[in-house]
Design an enzyme around this catalytic site. Structure first.
Site, PDB file in Angstrom:
ATOM      1  N   HIS A   1      36.085  54.081  36.644  1.00  0.00           N
ATOM      2  CA  HIS A   1      36.417  54.120  35.944  1.00  0.00           C
ATOM      3  C   HIS A   1      36.440  54.760  34.747  1.00  0.00           C
ATOM      4  O   HIS A   1      36.945  55.037  33.776  1.00  0.00           O
ATOM      5  CB  HIS A   1      36.652  53.160  35.189  1.00  0.00           C
ATOM      6  CG  HIS A   1      36.531  51.481  36.407  1.00  0.00           C
ATOM      7  ND1 HIS A   1      36.618  50.275  35.589  1.00  0.00           N
ATOM      8  CD2 HIS A   1      37.674  51.509  36.824  1.00  0.00           C
ATOM      9  CE1 HIS A   1      36.531  49.849  36.750  1.00  0.00           C
ATOM     10  NE2 HIS A   1      37.567  50.418  37.784  1.00  0.00           N
TER      11      HIS A   1
ATOM     12  N   GLY B   1      26.054  43.851  39.369  1.00  0.00           N
ATOM     13  CA  GLY B   1      26.404  43.526  38.167  1.00  0.00           C
ATOM     14  C   GLY B   1      28.008  43.698  37.738  1.00  0.00           C
ATOM     15  O   GLY B   1      28.318  44.155  36.705  1.00  0.00           O
TER      16      GLY B   1
ATOM     17  N   ASN C   1      23.682  39.146  41.639  1.00  0.00           N
ATOM     18  CA  ASN C   1      24.255  38.526  39.934  1.00  0.00           C
ATOM     19  C   ASN C   1      23.368  37.802  39.293  1.00  0.00           C
ATOM     20  O   ASN C   1      23.135  36.960  40.350  1.00  0.00           O
ATOM     21  CB  ASN C   1      25.757  38.785  40.456  1.00  0.00           C
ATOM     22  CG  ASN C   1      26.275  38.846  38.820  1.00  0.00           C
ATOM     23  OD1 ASN C   1      25.994  37.974  37.917  1.00  0.00           O
ATOM     24  ND2 ASN C   1      27.879  39.235  39.458  1.00  0.00           N
TER      25      ASN C   1
ATOM     26  N   GLU D   1      24.899  35.355  37.662  1.00  0.00           N
ATOM     27  CA  GLU D   1      25.780  33.936  38.253  1.00  0.00           C
ATOM     28  C   GLU D   1      26.693  34.597  39.327  1.00  0.00           C
ATOM     29  O   GLU D   1      26.661  35.780  39.797  1.00  0.00           O
ATOM     30  CB  GLU D   1      26.829  34.467  37.012  1.00  0.00           C
ATOM     31  CG  GLU D   1      26.038  34.748  35.368  1.00  0.00           C
ATOM     32  CD  GLU D   1      25.428  33.092  34.984  1.00  0.00           C
ATOM     33  OE1 GLU D   1      26.467  31.996  35.201  1.00  0.00           O
ATOM     34  OE2 GLU D   1      25.232  33.427  34.071  1.00  0.00           O
TER      35      GLU D   1
ATOM     36  N   ALA E   1      19.551  42.588  37.210  1.00  0.00           N
ATOM     37  CA  ALA E   1      19.140  44.268  38.514  1.00  0.00           C
ATOM     38  C   ALA E   1      18.113  44.590  38.271  1.00  0.00           C
ATOM     39  O   ALA E   1      17.781  45.377  39.298  1.00  0.00           O
ATOM     40  CB  ALA E   1      21.371  44.818  38.250  1.00  0.00           C
TER      41      ALA E   1
HETATM   42  N1  APR Z   1      21.775  41.625  36.411  1.00  0.00           N
HETATM   43  C1  APR Z   1      23.122  41.876  37.094  1.00  0.00           C
HETATM   44  N2  APR Z   1      24.256  41.263  36.514  1.00  0.00           N
HETATM   45  C2  APR Z   1      24.703  41.004  35.313  1.00  0.00           C
HETATM   46  C3  APR Z   1      23.490  41.570  34.127  1.00  0.00           C
HETATM   47  C4  APR Z   1      22.151  41.588  34.699  1.00  0.00           C
HETATM   48  N3  APR Z   1      21.098  41.556  34.579  1.00  0.00           N
HETATM   49  N4  APR Z   1      23.738  40.922  33.293  1.00  0.00           N
HETATM   50  C5  APR Z   1      25.124  39.987  33.631  1.00  0.00           C
HETATM   51  N5  APR Z   1      25.132  40.532  35.172  1.00  0.00           N
HETATM   52  C6  APR Z   1      26.770  40.055  35.396  1.00  0.00           C
HETATM   53  C7  APR Z   1      27.471  38.714  34.448  1.00  0.00           C
HETATM   54  O1  APR Z   1      26.980  37.618  35.392  1.00  0.00           O
HETATM   55  C8  APR Z   1      28.474  39.168  35.290  1.00  0.00           C
HETATM   56  O2  APR Z   1      29.584  39.041  36.546  1.00  0.00           O
HETATM   57  O3  APR Z   1      27.557  41.583  35.392  1.00  0.00           O
HETATM   58  C9  APR Z   1      29.047  41.100  35.710  1.00  0.00           C
HETATM   59  C10 APR Z   1      29.597  42.236  34.411  1.00  0.00           C
HETATM   60  O4  APR Z   1      30.690  41.128  34.033  1.00  0.00           O
HETATM   61  P1  APR Z   1      32.125  42.481  33.455  1.00  0.00           P
HETATM   62  O5  APR Z   1      31.122  41.925  31.834  1.00  0.00           O
HETATM   63  O6  APR Z   1      33.742  41.816  33.968  1.00  0.00           O
HETATM   64  O7  APR Z   1      31.090  44.145  34.047  1.00  0.00           O
HETATM   65  P2  APR Z   1      32.860  44.451  35.357  1.00  0.00           P
HETATM   66  O8  APR Z   1      31.857  43.929  36.443  1.00  0.00           O
HETATM   67  O9  APR Z   1      32.170  45.510  35.527  1.00  0.00           O
HETATM   68  O10 APR Z   1      34.281  45.021  34.625  1.00  0.00           O
HETATM   69  C11 APR Z   1      34.872  45.837  35.332  1.00  0.00           C
HETATM   70  O11 APR Z   1      36.517  45.962  34.356  1.00  0.00           O
HETATM   71  O12 APR Z   1      36.626  45.904  31.970  1.00  0.00           O
HETATM   72  C12 APR Z   1      36.886  46.460  32.752  1.00  0.00           C
HETATM   73  O13 APR Z   1      36.610  48.388  32.333  1.00  0.00           O
HETATM   74  C13 APR Z   1      35.891  47.599  32.289  1.00  0.00           C
HETATM   75  O14 APR Z   1      34.567  48.762  34.700  1.00  0.00           O
HETATM   76  C14 APR Z   1      35.577  47.610  33.545  1.00  0.00           C
HETATM   77  C15 APR Z   1      35.515  46.719  34.346  1.00  0.00           C
END
Ligand code: APR
Length: 255
Positions: free
Chosen positions: A128, A195, A221, A223, A239
């Protein structure tokens, strides 16, 4: 923790994941915002996520930028400032260690914060884009560094507006980057997914392609996500806690 059909029934999931990673020659890691959460970078979804407070259609689309480049740049300048104060955490360092150890490795990150590179990851694609790069909307020049902008919205030497060199909603990912990630995923023996909410495509299709091609997919993850039911192993945990254990030398760390 969830077990998958193909896992060895005699091993706890963490041990099996660590053993699979140790034995594999071709490894891919896919990361998302959760990997940087413990560095203090906000995620997008979830209770503290950026998309709770802000609307993507106001800030992260080509239309939003055309409508109000100053607003969009103020948001990106704020994120740059926030991330500038963040350091890589144990998850970033574990993935950098895996990069050094695995004979054939690719990290595909959805994160734009640059923390993987700061931690020492080298064989990496930023799906991204990067918060730290800018792209000229006129001449197409790509550049940038970590310094704050003299003016917002910033302009190129050619006079045209600069934009963040990130992929916005409604935009295609760069083809060569996407192809590299999918090719590596299809070849990989093990794919580690950490994550990410696994909601945003095409990135979310990378582990799906790997599963189709027969790879062992490990999700980390706290969740459950749409990938959890399909993954070979899904480990519930943070993570920065789980990845160092998976990449650590001894499986005894799980005891
Ligand atoms: N360790 C591992 N996972 C975690 C932690 C942690 N400490 N804290 C939160 N998470 C998980 C959450 O449970 C969630 O499933 O990380 C995930 C974050 O999800 P998003 O906020 O949706 O992030 P991401 O998947 O990277 O989003 C993808 O969406 O908005 C766009 O461009 C943006 O690159 C991003 C894309």
């Amino acid at each position: 923790m969830k077990s998958a059909k193909r896992r060895a029934p005699h091993l706890p999931v963490g041990e099996e994941a660590a053993a699979r990673l140790r034995a594999a020659h071709r490894v891919v890691a896919l990361t998302g915002a959760g990997v940087s959460a413990e560095s203090g970078v906000p995620t997008f979804r979830g209770p503290e996520g950026l998309w709770r407070e802000f609307r993507p259609e106001d800030l992260a689309t080509p239309d939003a930028f055309a409508r109000d480049p100053k607003l969009v740049w103020e948001w990106y300048a704020w994120r740059r400032e926030r991330v500038a104060g963040c350091r890589p955490n144990a998850a970033h360092r574990a993935l950098a260690a895996l990069d050094k150890r695995a004979p054939d490795f690719l990290l595909a990150t959805q994160n734009v914060d640059g923390l993987h590179a700061l931690a020492g990851s080298r064989r990496m694609v930023e799906l991204h884009g990067s918060l730290w790069r800018v792209r000229c909307t006129g001449c197409g020049h790509v550049g940038g560094d970590r310094s704050p902008f003299a003016e917002i919205p910033p302009r190129c030497e050619c006079g045209a507006l600069l934009r963040p060199d990130v992929v916005w909603f409604g935009e295609a990912l760069p083809t060569h980057i996407l192809e590299r990630a999918f090719a590596a995923a299809r070849e990989a023996e093990v794919v580690l997914v950490a994550g990410t909410s696994s909601l945003v495509y095409p990135a979310a299709a990378v582990p799906e392609a790997a599963l189709w091609a027969g790879a062992f997919v490990i999700e980390v993850n706290p969740e459950p996500t749409p990938l959890s039911a399909k993954a070979s192993l899904s480990i519930r945990g943070r993570a920065a806690e789980v990845l160092p254990m998976l990449v650590g030398e001894g499986a005894e760390v799980f005891h």
